[in-house]
Design a protein around this motif. Structure first.
Motif, mmCIF file in Angstrom:
data_model
loop_
_atom_site.group_PDB
_atom_site.id
_atom_site.type_symbol
_atom_site.label_atom_id
_atom_site.label_comp_id
_atom_site.label_asym_id
_atom_site.label_seq_id
_atom_site.Cartn_x
_atom_site.Cartn_y
_atom_site.Cartn_z
ATOM 1 N N VAL A 93 31.692 46.678 11.747
ATOM 2 C CA VAL A 93 30.467 46.394 11.000
ATOM 3 C C VAL A 93 30.753 45.644 9.698
ATOM 4 C CG1 VAL A 93 28.481 47.453 9.840
ATOM 5 C CG2 VAL A 93 29.315 48.406 11.994
ATOM 6 N N PRO A 124 33.030 43.434 8.552
ATOM 7 C CA PRO A 124 33.221 41.983 8.480
ATOM 8 C C PRO A 124 31.920 41.195 8.565
ATOM 9 C CG PRO A 124 34.874 42.969 9.902
ATOM 10 C CD PRO A 124 33.860 44.040 9.609
ATOM 11 N N GLU A 125 30.966 41.683 9.359
ATOM 12 C CA GLU A 125 29.677 40.993 9.463
ATOM 13 C C GLU A 125 28.864 41.173 8.182
ATOM 14 O OE1 GLU A 125 28.752 39.016 11.841
ATOM 15 O OE2 GLU A 125 30.561 39.356 13.012
ATOM 16 N N LEU A 126 28.909 42.358 7.599
ATOM 17 C CA LEU A 126 28.193 42.577 6.345
ATOM 18 C C LEU A 126 28.777 41.747 5.212
ATOM 19 C CD1 LEU A 126 27.703 46.458 6.427
ATOM 20 C CD2 LEU A 126 25.946 44.730 6.788
ATOM 21 N N SER A 127 30.065 41.447 5.311
ATOM 22 C CA SER A 127 30.736 40.730 4.225
ATOM 23 C C SER A 127 30.342 39.260 4.141
ATOM 24 C CB SER A 127 32.257 40.849 4.362
ATOM 25 O OG SER A 127 32.741 40.099 5.462
ATOM 26 N N THR A 128 29.586 38.757 5.107
ATOM 27 C CA THR A 128 29.118 37.376 4.992
ATOM 28 C C THR A 128 28.068 37.237 3.892
ATOM 29 O OG1 THR A 128 27.383 37.693 6.662
ATOM 30 C CG2 THR A 128 29.548 36.950 7.440
ATOM 31 N N ARG A 129 27.439 38.357 3.539
ATOM 32 C CA ARG A 129 26.384 38.322 2.516
ATOM 33 C C ARG A 129 26.671 39.240 1.335
ATOM 34 N NH1 ARG A 129 22.216 35.220 1.566
ATOM 35 N NH2 ARG A 129 20.713 36.904 1.410
ATOM 36 N N GLY A 160 26.535 47.389 16.807
ATOM 37 C CA GLY A 160 25.491 46.379 16.781
ATOM 38 C C GLY A 160 24.187 46.923 16.237
ATOM 39 N N LEU A 191 24.609 47.650 12.518
ATOM 40 C CA LEU A 191 24.605 46.403 11.757
ATOM 41 C C LEU A 191 23.179 45.876 11.585
ATOM 42 C CD1 LEU A 191 26.150 44.077 10.410
ATOM 43 C CD2 LEU A 191 26.357 43.025 12.678
ATOM 44 N N ARG A 215 21.563 45.438 7.960
ATOM 45 C CA ARG A 215 21.152 44.099 7.524
ATOM 46 C C ARG A 215 19.688 44.084 7.117
ATOM 47 N NH1 ARG A 215 24.011 39.892 11.764
ATOM 48 N NH2 ARG A 215 25.747 39.283 10.415
ATOM 49 N N TYR A 223 17.032 33.861 8.996
ATOM 50 C CA TYR A 223 18.306 33.228 8.644
ATOM 51 C C TYR A 223 18.114 32.095 7.636
ATOM 52 C CZ TYR A 223 22.783 30.831 9.230
ATOM 53 O OH TYR A 223 23.990 30.228 9.001
#
Length: 374
Positions: A36, A38-43, A240, A243, A247, A291
């Motif tokens: 989870v 790494p995906e949160l770290s995009t924002r 998933g 996440l 998000r 997005y």
């Protein structure tokens, strides 16, 4: 050299992004969030931490009779060391209890809160004291043997997390049990002011959905999400779904994107787009709102004027003249003057080609001349 005064942690994502701290469950390490974070770290600037005696954290950070308040102070010490004043927080089980304590006792530090598979009161203290005594006497082996049954639905496991449980320092693990035994923050839940999300695993035997429902009912404005097919360690078993929930809570639902889209493109355009949406295009419209408008256009790094200039250039370069007309109107709404728009199009003549700029000037003349009052 390892700092023995701080919790072991891992930082991911841009240093300038909004900070998000992720807390673990008893017996696990920061690896609980592997699917989870790494995906949160995009924002976000994501900070994962290990409990004392778990993963890489020093065991001596807590001792017998420890409390959730002690763990929360360690998290604040870590945040201070990283230069983080205010942060969002998500935690699982014991990590979730830490989040509740922070939101109650240190509301000035917590921006938004998510509590996963946790409780405001983990039941009678005796079973926790018994588990602490067992671990102090025999080590963590016995509790590791039953970890999969407590943590996951039948037939599912994550061997690395079970091994984390086995390798945890017995004294530190027992001290965490002491903290769970003493924890009861139910009376203070109505004082929480941070926007709060509760996530329950529908098949969680340790903290059933009723525990999360109790928190959701007490915290003003809180929301509750129940995940089918999830037990106690939902981020590992249903990453998933977790996440998506996080998000939506931390990054904003599509509604935020719709508001920005209306501000930039105008109500009339958005109303037409929504009126023409059908089953075939609904997913694409949601994607655009979430997005493009909910993430990119809301990023404060660039102003809307700057984003308009970049967008005009990109549309000229690719020959998207219909989109160009729409974004010319948006550029005016974002504060660009006709002279500034002309300067942008002159720039495109140099770098995108004279024919492309010639077509863009023609579109711009028609579009700007159609403006009310011109």
């Amino acid at each position: 050299m390892t700092d023995t005064t701080l919790l072991h942690h891992r930082a991911e994502g841009p240093a300038t992004a909004p900070p998000l701290i992720l807390g673990p469950s008893l017996g696990t390490s920061l690896a609980l969030w592997d699917a989870v974070a790494p995906e949160l770290s995009t924002r976000h600037r994501v900070i994962r931490w290990d409990l004392p005696g778990h993963g890489g954290s020093p065991a001596e950070l807590i001792g017998p009779g420890a409390t959730v308040a002690d763990l929360a102070e360690l998290v604040l010490t870590l945040a201070d060391a990283l230069g983080i004043d205010r942060f969002s927080y998500a935690g699982v089980s014991l990590g979730g209890a830490v989040g509740l304590h922070l939101a109650v006792r240190h509301p000035e530090r917590v921006e938004r809160l998510a509590v996963l598979c946790s409780s405001a009161h983990f039941g009678a203290p005796e079973p926790w004291r018994e588990r602490a005594a067992l671990v102090r006497r025999e080590g963590t082996g016995p509790v590791a043997e039953t970890a999969s049954a407590r943590w996951f639905t039948p037939g599912f496991t994550v061997p690395a997390l079970v091994e984390d449980n086995r390798r945890a320092d017995p004294e530190a693990y027992a001290a965490c049990c002491d903290a769970l035994a003493a924890f009861d923050i139910r009376d203070a839940l109505p004082t929480i002011v941070a926007p709060t999300l509760l996530v329950a695993g529908r098949e969680d035997p340790a903290t059933p959905p009723a525990h999360l429902r109790e928190i959701a009912d007490a915290v003003p404005g809180a929301t509750l999400t129940e995940l089918a097919g999830a037990s106690h360690l939902a981020p590992a078993e249903r990453p998933g779904a977790v996440l998506a929930a996080l998000r939506g809570h931390f990054d904003g639902e599509p509604g935020q994107g719709i508001a920005v889209r209306r501000a930039v493109l105008g109500d009339a355009h958005v109303d037409r787009a929504q009126a023409s949406t059908d089953a075939f295009t609904v997913g694409f419209q949601d994607f655009i709102s979430r997005y493009a408008w909910g993430e990119i256009w809301t990023d404060p790094t660039l102003s809307r004027r700057e984003r308009s200039m970049i967008t005009l250039t990109a549309l000229v370069a690719h020959g998207h003249l219909d989109e160009l007309a729409m974004h010319l109107r948006a550029a005016r709404r974002n504060g660009l003057t006709p002279d500034e728009i002309a300067a942008v199009l002159m720039q495109t003549a140099v770098y995108c080609g004279v024919p492309a700029a010639n077509a863009a000037f023609a579109v711009a003349r028609r579009t700007l001349n159609d403006e009310p009052g011109t």
